[in-house]
Design a protein around this motif. Structure first.
Motif, PDB file in Angstrom:
ATOM      1  N   LEU A  27       0.912  -1.226   0.092  1.00 34.58           N
ATOM      2  CA  LEU A  27       0.066  -0.010  -0.064  1.00 34.58           C
ATOM      3  C   LEU A  27       0.669   1.286   0.085  1.00 34.58           C
ATOM      4  CD1 LEU A  27      -2.884   1.255   0.089  1.00 34.58           C
ATOM      5  CD2 LEU A  27      -2.736   1.102   2.576  1.00 34.58           C
ATOM      6  N   PRO A  28       1.098   1.916  -1.255  1.00 34.83           N
ATOM      7  CA  PRO A  28       1.995   3.133  -1.211  1.00 34.83           C
ATOM      8  C   PRO A  28       1.647   4.155  -0.025  1.00 34.83           C
ATOM      9  CG  PRO A  28       1.308   2.558  -3.426  1.00 34.83           C
ATOM     10  CD  PRO A  28       0.387   1.281  -2.423  1.00 34.83           C
ATOM     11  N   GLY A  29       2.253   4.848   0.302  1.00 33.58           N
ATOM     12  CA  GLY A  29       2.172   5.787   1.541  1.00 33.58           C
ATOM     13  C   GLY A  29       1.707   7.417   0.917  1.00 33.58           C
ATOM     14  N   GLY A  30       1.814   8.034   1.732  1.00 35.40           N
ATOM     15  CA  GLY A  30       1.294   9.499   1.743  1.00 35.40           C
ATOM     16  C   GLY A  30       2.442  10.668   1.130  1.00 35.40           C
ATOM     17  N   GLN A  31       3.866  10.106   1.308  1.00 41.18           N
ATOM     18  CA  GLN A  31       4.638  11.001   0.597  1.00 41.18           C
ATOM     19  C   GLN A  31       4.677  11.115  -1.004  1.00 41.18           C
ATOM     20  OE1 GLN A  31       8.412  10.205   2.700  1.00 41.18           O
ATOM     21  NE2 GLN A  31       7.315  10.295   4.739  1.00 41.18           N
ATOM     22  N   ALA A  32       3.627  11.413  -1.384  1.00 41.32           N
ATOM     23  CA  ALA A  32       3.403  11.718  -2.947  1.00 41.32           C
ATOM     24  C   ALA A  32       2.395  12.723  -3.151  1.00 41.32           C
ATOM     25  CB  ALA A  32       2.666  10.251  -3.270  1.00 41.32           C
ATOM     26  N   GLN A  33       1.950  12.985  -4.465  1.00 40.69           N
ATOM     27  CA  GLN A  33       1.302  14.020  -4.458  1.00 40.69           C
ATOM     28  C   GLN A  33      -0.176  13.530  -4.544  1.00 40.69           C
ATOM     29  OE1 GLN A  33       3.188  15.209  -8.451  1.00 40.69           O
ATOM     30  NE2 GLN A  33       3.425  17.075  -7.498  1.00 40.69           N
TER      31      GLN A  33
ATOM     32  N   TYR B 245      15.543  13.034   5.586  1.00 39.34           N
ATOM     33  CA  TYR B 245      15.685  11.355   6.265  1.00 39.34           C
ATOM     34  C   TYR B 245      16.975  11.554   6.978  1.00 39.34           C
ATOM     35  CZ  TYR B 245      11.551   9.079   4.702  1.00 39.34           C
ATOM     36  OH  TYR B 245      10.333   8.623   4.431  1.00 39.34           O
ATOM     37  N   GLU B 246      17.886  11.773   6.526  1.00 37.69           N
ATOM     38  CA  GLU B 246      19.488  11.679   6.947  1.00 37.69           C
ATOM     39  C   GLU B 246      19.363  12.329   8.251  1.00 37.69           C
ATOM     40  OE1 GLU B 246      21.884  13.035   3.821  1.00 37.69           O
ATOM     41  OE2 GLU B 246      21.686  11.362   2.599  1.00 37.69           O
ATOM     42  N   LEU B 247      18.817  13.641   8.015  1.00 38.86           N
ATOM     43  CA  LEU B 247      19.030  14.533   9.301  1.00 38.86           C
ATOM     44  C   LEU B 247      18.198  13.873  10.421  1.00 38.86           C
ATOM     45  CD1 LEU B 247      19.026  18.323   7.810  1.00 38.86           C
ATOM     46  CD2 LEU B 247      21.200  17.046   8.748  1.00 38.86           C
ATOM     47  N   PHE B 248      17.059  13.603  10.256  1.00 39.54           N
ATOM     48  CA  PHE B 248      15.885  13.130  11.222  1.00 39.54           C
ATOM     49  C   PHE B 248      16.510  11.640  11.669  1.00 39.54           C
ATOM     50  CE2 PHE B 248      11.555  11.413  12.194  1.00 39.54           C
ATOM     51  CZ  PHE B 248      11.558  12.353  13.276  1.00 39.54           C
ATOM     52  N   ASP B 249      17.342  11.062  11.099  1.00 42.57           N
ATOM     53  CA  ASP B 249      17.843   9.632  11.564  1.00 42.57           C
ATOM     54  C   ASP B 249      19.042   9.894  12.373  1.00 42.57           C
ATOM     55  OD1 ASP B 249      18.569   6.604  11.407  1.00 42.57           O
ATOM     56  OD2 ASP B 249      20.203   7.407  10.034  1.00 42.57           O
ATOM     57  N   LYS B 250      19.662  10.932  12.265  1.00 44.59           N
ATOM     58  CA  LYS B 250      20.865  11.180  13.268  1.00 44.59           C
ATOM     59  C   LYS B 250      20.249  12.257  14.407  1.00 44.59           C
ATOM     60  CE  LYS B 250      23.857  11.456   9.248  1.00 44.59           C
ATOM     61  NZ  LYS B 250      24.847  12.511   8.544  1.00 44.59           N
ATOM     62  N   GLY B 251      19.018  12.414  14.606  1.00 42.59           N
ATOM     63  CA  GLY B 251      18.527  13.152  15.450  1.00 42.59           C
ATOM     64  C   GLY B 251      18.775  14.637  15.488  1.00 42.59           C
ATOM     65  N   GLU B 252      19.286  15.124  14.141  1.00 39.20           N
ATOM     66  CA  GLU B 252      19.520  16.598  14.059  1.00 39.20           C
ATOM     67  C   GLU B 252      18.796  17.516  13.777  1.00 39.20           C
ATOM     68  OE1 GLU B 252      22.930  16.350  11.526  1.00 39.20           O
ATOM     69  OE2 GLU B 252      24.299  15.169  12.848  1.00 39.20           O
ATOM     70  N   CYS B 253      17.449  17.330  13.468  1.00 39.32           N
ATOM     71  CA  CYS B 253      16.237  17.903  13.163  1.00 39.32           C
ATOM     72  C   CYS B 253      14.999  17.279  13.687  1.00 39.32           C
ATOM     73  CB  CYS B 253      16.056  18.050  11.441  1.00 39.32           C
ATOM     74  SG  CYS B 253      15.401  16.532  10.824  1.00 39.32           S
ATOM     75  N   GLY B 254      13.923  18.195  13.943  1.00 39.87           N
ATOM     76  CA  GLY B 254      12.763  17.882  14.678  1.00 39.87           C
ATOM     77  C   GLY B 254      11.614  17.269  13.473  1.00 39.87           C
ATOM     78  N   LYS B 255      10.327  17.417  14.016  1.00 42.85           N
ATOM     79  CA  LYS B 255       9.524  17.003  13.010  1.00 42.85           C
ATOM     80  C   LYS B 255       9.427  17.872  11.466  1.00 42.85           C
ATOM     81  CE  LYS B 255       5.481  14.786  12.144  1.00 42.85           C
ATOM     82  NZ  LYS B 255       5.566  13.302  11.975  1.00 42.85           N
ATOM     83  N   VAL B 256       9.373  17.213  10.425  1.00 44.23           N
ATOM     84  CA  VAL B 256       9.525  17.540   9.212  1.00 44.23           C
ATOM     85  C   VAL B 256       8.377  17.372   8.459  1.00 44.23           C
ATOM     86  CG1 VAL B 256      10.509  17.684   6.843  1.00 44.23           C
ATOM     87  CG2 VAL B 256      12.005  17.717   9.160  1.00 44.23           C
ATOM     88  N   LEU B 257       7.695  18.199   7.924  1.00 43.32           N
ATOM     89  CA  LEU B 257       6.735  17.792   6.858  1.00 43.32           C
ATOM     90  C   LEU B 257       6.926  18.146   5.333  1.00 43.32           C
ATOM     91  CD1 LEU B 257       3.322  19.496   8.763  1.00 43.32           C
ATOM     92  CD2 LEU B 257       4.716  17.573   9.040  1.00 43.32           C
ATOM     93  N   PHE B 258       6.397  17.349   4.502  1.00 47.25           N
ATOM     94  CA  PHE B 258       6.557  17.553   3.175  1.00 47.25           C
ATOM     95  C   PHE B 258       5.570  18.357   2.309  1.00 47.25           C
ATOM     96  CE2 PHE B 258       9.252  13.652   3.834  1.00 47.25           C
ATOM     97  CZ  PHE B 258      10.540  14.208   3.736  1.00 47.25           C
ATOM     98  N   ASN B 259       5.644  19.417   1.712  1.00 46.59           N
ATOM     99  CA  ASN B 259       4.671  19.781   0.730  1.00 46.59           C
ATOM    100  C   ASN B 259       5.007  19.184  -0.689  1.00 46.59           C
ATOM    101  OD1 ASN B 259       2.878  21.226  -1.062  1.00 46.59           O
ATOM    102  ND2 ASN B 259       3.216  23.294   0.069  1.00 46.59           N
ATOM    103  N   PRO B 260       4.112  18.400  -1.346  1.00 46.34           N
ATOM    104  CA  PRO B 260       4.374  17.553  -2.641  1.00 46.34           C
ATOM    105  C   PRO B 260       4.533  18.752  -3.804  1.00 46.34           C
ATOM    106  CG  PRO B 260       2.690  16.595  -1.315  1.00 46.34           C
ATOM    107  CD  PRO B 260       2.890  17.942  -0.784  1.00 46.34           C
ATOM    108  N   TRP B 261       3.983  19.750  -3.369  1.00 45.68           N
ATOM    109  CA  TRP B 261       3.743  20.671  -4.621  1.00 45.68           C
ATOM    110  C   TRP B 261       4.648  21.805  -4.748  1.00 45.68           C
ATOM    111  CZ3 TRP B 261       0.453  18.549  -7.668  1.00 45.68           C
ATOM    112  CH2 TRP B 261      -0.418  17.690  -7.265  1.00 45.68           C
ATOM    113  N   LEU B 262       5.787  21.679  -3.973  1.00 46.08           N
ATOM    114  CA  LEU B 262       6.810  22.870  -3.828  1.00 46.08           C
ATOM    115  C   LEU B 262       7.810  22.633  -4.817  1.00 46.08           C
ATOM    116  CD1 LEU B 262       7.560  23.538   0.038  1.00 46.08           C
ATOM    117  CD2 LEU B 262       6.329  24.908  -1.516  1.00 46.08           C
TER     118      LEU B 262
END
Length: 433
Positions: free
Chosen positions: A134-140, A416-433
């Motif tokens: 089931l494909p996820g929501g990080q898409a348009q 993904y890389e920064l979040f994996d290392k604990g170097e950033c907090g909650k990130v949201l994606f706008n698929p249309w940017l």
């Protein structure tokens, strides 16, 4: 049946075995079943649970479209959606193309035993978004199976005057998809547990909860003293879900404190200094009336152990909320919890065995509540706390904001890389940017 757009879209894709994120062009999903809906994504979240697949810990051997947190607009509906739909979840007769919706991270039909009873994450049709099946929501665009039982219509709430769409941002409402309900679930599992009842009711076990009507009263239990009714709770892990758990727990305790005069101590623990600073800023931003009269401490692991012992006169925490999902966090939770205490664990654990033995659990009378949050059932309560706590959940990028930034898919790999290392907090994606 309405027809979704045709053609292609951009999506964030993961490839095995691990750490391989690509932004690719894939087909726009289409209606496959009468109960399907197609949603155009406005925002999609990057969640700590996404990191399990990212790191290759989920035994997934096929590529997939990432993400399980989404808010968007309905652009197509299957044939099951029509005004005459009866004896089915309400949305089959009321959902319309153009409605704003948020989706939980799992499919739930709303009709089986588990859905009816409120355990929606264990629906007989339950499927996670963001897996090969089931494909996820990080898409348009994304396809929502069993959409009448799965989706939560924000447009319907706006029409009823329950949500002011002009004052509540999409970035705030997206938190309903997973992390806020999950944080609330961690707190609720603890506060509703029978082992907490003596503290809440002032009555010794077993008369603090249900007992048969025919039970013969004994010699009489010792009267609880004031110290017996001081509730100590530790939160282990202060990532985004941990922030949600902490904020929700404080909100609930403030209410109980007013209603029952409850004394309580909350100790929020994380080894990451930036996460501790974030929670301190969040706590400072909460208005005084919502903080309650109890004590609140943010601490490193060693400091947290000391504070729990101090606050409980050496007994340990009545309950520990574990929101990390690894064995070091579980081991710490076991060390913190008192005899006849409980651990409420909502972290996604992997294959390694639990880091304590049956004998250890027996010798301490520890209870465990593990597992996935029934997000769809939690939506009304989560929305109430979300609207109340806009001082924490409403803004983006501020010192006390849960959401750190909103970026386009071009920054997906780096995020993904920064979040994996604990170097950033909650990130949201706008698929249309």
């Amino acid at each position: 049946m309405s027809i979704p757009p045709s053609g292609t879209q951009r999506a964030v894709r993961w490839y095995p075995p691990a750490y391989d994120i690509r932004v690719e062009t894939v087909p726009i999903p289409q209606i496959l079943e009468p109960d399907d809906a197609i949603v155009m994504i406005k925002l999609a979240g990057l969640c700590g649970s996404d990191l399990h697949i990212y790191r290759g810990h989920e035994d997934v051997d096929a590529d997939l479209t990432c993400g399980h947190e989404l808010i968007g607009e309905v652009v197509a509906l299957g044939a099951s959606f029509h005004p005459g739909a009866t004896d089915r979840p309400e949305l089959y007769s009321t959902l319309r193309v153009g409605d704003k919706v948020v989706s939980p991270f799992t499919v739930s039909c709303g009709e089986c035993h588990f859905c009816r009873i409120g355990f929606t994450c264990r629906c007989i049709h339950s499927t996670l978004f963001g897996i090969p099946k089931l494909p996820g929501g990080q898409a348009q665009y994304t396809r929502i199976p069993k959409a009448g039982g799965t989706l939560f219509s924000l447009s319907a709430l706006a029409a009823q005057g329950k949500v002011d769409a002009t004052s509540v941002s999409d970035s705030s409402l997206l938190l309903l998809a997973d992390i806020l309900p999950t944080g609330i679930f961690a707190a609720l599992q603890a506060l509703q547990h029978p082992k907490i009842l003596p503290v809440l009711t002032g009555r010794a076990y077993p008369t603090s909860g249900f007992i048969p009507d025919s039970a013969i009263s004994g010699q009489g239990a010792t009267t609880l003293q004031r110290a017996d009714r001081v509730l100590t709770i530790a939160v282990v892990g202060l990532g985004p879900v941990g922030v949600c758990a902490t904020v929700s727990l404080l909100d609930m305790l403030a209410t109980i404190g007013v209603q029952q005069g409850l004394e309580y101590n909350v100790v929020a623990i994380d080894p990451n200094e930036s996460r501790r600073r974030k929670v301190e800023a969040v706590y400072a931003a909460i208005d005084t009336t919502s903080k309650g009269s109890g004590s609140f401490t943010v601490a490193s692991i060693d400091e947290g152990k000391q504070m729990v012992q101090k606050n409980s006169n050496g007994a340990g925490a009545n309950a520990v909320l574990e929101v990390v999902g690894n064995n070091s966090a579980l081991k710490l939770a076991y060390e913190l919890v008192r005899p006849f205490g409980l651990i409420s664990s909502v972290g996604v654990h992997q294959e390694p065995p639990i880091p304590f033995t049956g004998r250890e659990v027996y010798d301490k009378n520890v209870s465990f509540d593990f597992g996935r949050c029934p997000v769809r059932a939690m939506f009304p309560l989560a929305l109430e706390i979300l609207l109340k706590r806009q001082d924490v959940f409403g803004a983006v990028g501020e010192e006390a904001s849960l959401v750190e930034k909103i970026v386009g898919f071009d920054e997906a790999k780096e995020s993904y890389e920064l979040f994996d290392k604990g170097e950033c907090g909650k990130v949201l994606f706008n698929p249309w940017l």
